[in-house]
Design an enzyme around this catalytic site. Sequence first.
Site, PDB file in Angstrom:
ATOM      1  N   GLY A 187     -26.943  -9.971 -83.987  1.00 43.23           N
ATOM      2  CA  GLY A 187     -27.821  -9.129 -83.321  1.00 43.23           C
ATOM      3  C   GLY A 187     -27.530  -8.866 -82.067  1.00 43.23           C
ATOM      4  O   GLY A 187     -28.026  -7.486 -81.721  1.00 43.23           O
ATOM      5  N   ASP A 188     -27.084  -9.662 -81.270  1.00 45.55           N
ATOM      6  CA  ASP A 188     -26.959  -9.464 -79.891  1.00 45.55           C
ATOM      7  C   ASP A 188     -25.946  -8.445 -79.645  1.00 45.55           C
ATOM      8  O   ASP A 188     -25.591  -7.347 -78.697  1.00 45.55           O
ATOM      9  CB  ASP A 188     -26.620 -10.828 -79.323  1.00 45.55           C
TER      10      ASP A 188
END
Length: 303
Positions: free
Chosen positions: A250-251
Amino acid sequence: MIYTVTFNPSLDYIVSVDDFKLGLTNRTSSELILPGGKGTNVSTVLKNLGFESTALGFVAGFTGNEIVKRLNDMGIKSDFISIENGISRINLKLKSIDGTEINGAGPDISEEKVNKLMDKLNQLKEGDVLVLAGSIPSSMSDNIYRDIMADLKDRGVMIVVDATKDLLLNVLEYHPFLIKPNNHELGEIFDVKLTTREEVIPYGRKLQEKGARNVLVSMAGEGAVLIAEDGQVFDTPAPKGKLINGVGAGDSMVAGFVAGWIEKQDYEYAFHMGVASGSASAFSENLATKEEIINVYNQVMGK
């Protein structure tokens, strides 16, 4: 300049254990130690894509020193504030058991140290990018992201927020450029279960009504959706590949989107760069390299 803030960075100890048995001694079959925390992950992938950033936040003790050393070794600039007591957390990621994690608590952060960070952030100027990402220590108020955005209001700083619950909802009145909930976090906000890309769109728009400019929703194996400020909606299924390590995916999506937007100021391109970056990290032992990201991007675009 791009800045990332991680209030609670970590050393991530990522291990695989074959045939794990509860209550018995288990041996690792693979292990890896990386600087962790959502903002530092964003800085790492930005670096891999050729974009410089400065990682901000707080570090403490021998683990904090190791976080700084490893980032420096990777060529990533940091300007962390040192905490005298406690240690930066160690997060155990047991990747062979469906993403099982045990995350440390991290040090307490005093108001004096928070004020030092605010002084650094108050030096940001028009055209700078600020990524606020991840959880905060229990010693801090859920209003901290909101306070940062209030201080930077009308400065022309492009702010990205990747957080959950109140940390996210509290900032919407200050119109962050981008927020990135996943479908579970989005559903939790509105007390609904969201499983398809079509289902997330109206709830993403609700967050726009509350003040978010662009809403990027990650959905793991289901893909992703972008509800853009200009009214466009983009969605795509997840690229094909073998899930190796979901830590930081997600990052990586946030980093890819930011890099894509800075490069072309085009929502479609930024969205697909975000999807490619997140998936490439999920398909890799480590956070994705530029080559890995471009390979997945070409797959997403049918090239």
